[in-house]
Enzyme design. Structure first.
Site: not given
Ligand code: AHR
Length: 655
Positions: A48, A239, A372-373
């Site tokens: 990331e 994120c 993602n989250e």
């Protein structure tokens, strides 16, 4: 009194030692019970752009704000003389450029100077490729790498010149060789003629990138990735995928095609940590989806792109300001188009773009992550139509769903059943957890539903309370926990530590797997743990038990964790043992069912250990704590060993 105390404590140690000697931990390995296949994707990497992992890191571009598109257009630049910012340049998505004009005085100069990312690192004897899009008639520019130190007599370390000889925009190139090593040089470009000269996309790369690619990646950093032999490569976040707001949502389509025309995106980590935020953290996307696919291929990993599921970062946005369901179609189309970009034949729209970029052969994409989250009902609601569309058009593509940001609790308990209902192929779990959690979770997957989706431990790292930095003990506990991943390889199909990279001067989050500055990089203890697993993963699980139970650090198991695999290709048994306790643990290992001819005479032992539990490798001392390998030879089919405190040992025996 002191003497009595001393006597007592040495007696206590002696008693403890003799007790330990009696209480040998008896491990039984059943070599003939060949179990679940260990997936080639089992141990991988998650990349990331956090901590200046991409621009300023893996992406080898040395110029910051090369296209003058940062909101403050001259951020990263010093300008002097007659410099004008223009906005009608040749690249639609990056319209700004600079015009260097006559200073109006023979003693005055016109030019621009770039500070790079925390300076520009150059190494003695290495070559650097300067390129620029320029226009001007019979003009000349000087290009210098300078020492950013005004106390020197002469700042220029190396200088070259370019004749700008066309009224039309044209790309110019100049190779400079660094005469010295300097971590914080600057790049200066100045007018050597009377002007005007227009300059756009001012770029400087080391010639020696990974595999020599132009627009390439930093060689030492990719080498570190390659040396892990990762099975899967997850990108670009995290994120990052979600964005801070609707404008900054990561869109893969903006990261492909000519680099000059890839629009700048504001990095989602730009604002996140108030105590450590970087108002100059942007993404040029020069490291874009084509480069990610190529990198995956070149390090031998299955690519796993993560796409936005139609939700902006849920931490940073209220449900009311989220993307609406009726606006989801373009996101779904992006996912389908990405699969075409990766795998489609060269006659398809996106397959053609891939071919035009230099890779006519498909990238053979097998997995895609949606979200993602994420948490709450908004996520399954959005994932459902993605799954329907992907399964319909590309039934062989496996879709990874999310179980949210927590390793347990309300959101996790809600999402897992939802993922099962929706038939996601894999579920991504994230756990940045303290030492106690890692010690307690050795059996985490033992009772997972075998009929549901497979597990992707997509982001994890041991974060000690008040010890949010890299240290050996954290990596030891990661190793311990990973025995449980390995033992449950029938359902755990992928695991990736996070985050991967951090610039020592630009990090927001730690611990991280690999640290670097402008010149060097260092592999942490966690890196070596990942590498030890990945390069000793075997092909199939075999049972290893103590008193008929898996060795997973449970009460009564003396802080021991262990797992065993067979490697059918290399024809060897591999046993991993981690002693997380403070005392040496006597262990007997009995390998049953390996056949009459089998013995332990041809073995190898890898030991990873230190007494400096709170230390790690550093840029100054990158070899402080390294695994050690030695040959071992034992008689028969069983052996005894004392596993030193806080130690990770791997035994390997040829079948
Ligand atoms: O790895 C850092 C961040 O942790 C990731 O971006 C996110 O998925 C998680 O919260």
């Amino acid at each position: 009194m002191k003497l009595r105390k001393k006597l007592f404590s040495s007696l206590a140690v002696a008693t403890c030692l003799s007790l330990n000697a009696q209480n040998t931990n008896n491990f039984v390995v059943q070599a003939n019970k060949v179990g679940a296949e260990i997936q080639p994707t089992m141990y991988g990497l998650f990349f990331e752009d956090i901590n200046f992992g991409a621009d300023g890191g893996l992406y080898a571009e040395l110029v910051k704000n090369r296209s003058f598109e940062f909101p403050q257009n001259f951020m990263g630049w010093n300008i002097f003389g007659n410099v004008k910012l223009m906005d009608d340049g040749p690249f639609k998505n990056n319209p700004h450029y600079v015009r260097l004009g006559n200073s109006g005085h023979r003693e005055k100069h016109t030019g621009v100077e770039n500070e790079g990312f925390f300076g520009i690192g150059i190494k003695q004897g290495e070559k650097y490729r300067f390129t620029v899009w320029a226009r001007g008639e019979n003009q000349k520019i000087g290009v210098e790498l300078i020492k950013n130190n005004l106390s020197e007599n002469h700042q220029a370390l190396v200088k070259g010149s370019l004749n700008i000889d066309s009224k039309e925009w044209k790309k110019y190139e100049l190779v400079l060789e660094a005469p010295v090593t300097e971590a914080k040089s600057h790049l200066r470009i100045f007018l050597e003629s009377k002007g005007d000269v227009d300059l756009e996309h001012i770029s400087l790369f080391p010639v020696e990138t990974w595999k020599g690619h132009e627009n390439g990646l930093r060689k030492d950093l990719v080498q570190a990735l390659y040396d892990i032999h990762p099975g899967v490569f997850r990108f670009p976040g995290g994120c990052i995928v979600e964005g801070t707001d609707a404008e900054t949502v990561y869109n893969w389509k903006k990261t492909v095609g000519p680099v000059e025309d890839r629009p700048l995106n504001e990095n989602r980590w730009h604002y996140t940590f108030k105590y450590r935020f970087f108002p100059d953290y942007f993404q040029t996307c020069g490291l874009g989806f084509y480069e990610y696919f190529l990198l995956s291929e070149e390090i031998g990993a299955e690519p796993l792109p993560i796409l936005n599921c139609g939700l902006i970062c849920q931490y940073q946005n209220d449900p009311e300001s989220q993307i609406k369901m009726e606006d989801l179609d373009p996101f779904i189309q992006d996912a389908l188009d990405l699969i075409e970009f990766a795998n489609g034949n060269v006659n398809t729209k996106w397959g053609k773009l891939r071919a035009d970029m230099g890779h006519p052969a498909p990238f053979n994409l097998k997995f895609v992550g949606i979200g993602n989250e994420q948490w709450g009902s908004m996520y399954p609601e959005r994932l459902k139509p993605f799954l329907a569309a992907i399964n319909k058009k590309y039934p062989n593509i496996k879709v990874v769903g999310s179980s949210g940001p927590q390793s347990e609790g309300k959101d996790f308990d809600y999402l897992w059943p939802e993922m099962k209902k929706l038939k996601a192929d894999l579920v991504d779990e994230h756990f940045y957890r303290p030492e106690s959690w890692f010690l307690a979770q050795g059996n985490r997957y033992d009772n997972y539903d075998r009929k549901g989706p497979k597990v992707f431990a997509g982001e994890y790292a041991c974060h000690g309370k008040d010890k949010k930095y890299n240290h050996f003990n954290a990596s030891l506990l990661e190793a311990a926990f990973m025995t449980g991943l390995e033992r449950n390889a029938d359902i755990v199909h992928m695991a990736t530590y996070a985050p991967l990279f951090a610039h020592v001067e630009g990090w927001q989050w730690r611990p991280d797997l690999i640290w670097f500055d402008n010149l060097n990089s260092v592999r942490t203890c966690s890196y070596y743990v990942q590498q030890l697993y990945s390069t000793n993963k075997g092909t199939n699980v075999i049972p290893l038990t103590m008193n008929k139970k898996p060795v997973s650090g449970q009460p009564g198991q003396n802080g021991l964790f262990a797992s065993a695999v067979v490697d059918k290709v290399k024809s060897e048994y591999i046993i991993k043992v981690i002693n997380t306790s403070d005392t040496a643990q006597p262990v007997s290992i009995n390998i049953e069912g390996a056949g009459k001819k089998f013995n332990l005479s041809n073995g190898e032992m890898i030991t990873y250990s230190t007494t400096e539990l709170n230390s790690d490798n550093t840029l100054e001392n990158p070899s402080l704590i390294l695994p050690k390998t030695e040959k071992i030879s034992k008689e028969g089919k069983s052996f005894e060993a004392d596993i030193a405190p806080k130690t990770f040992v791997i035994y390997k025996f040829k079948k």
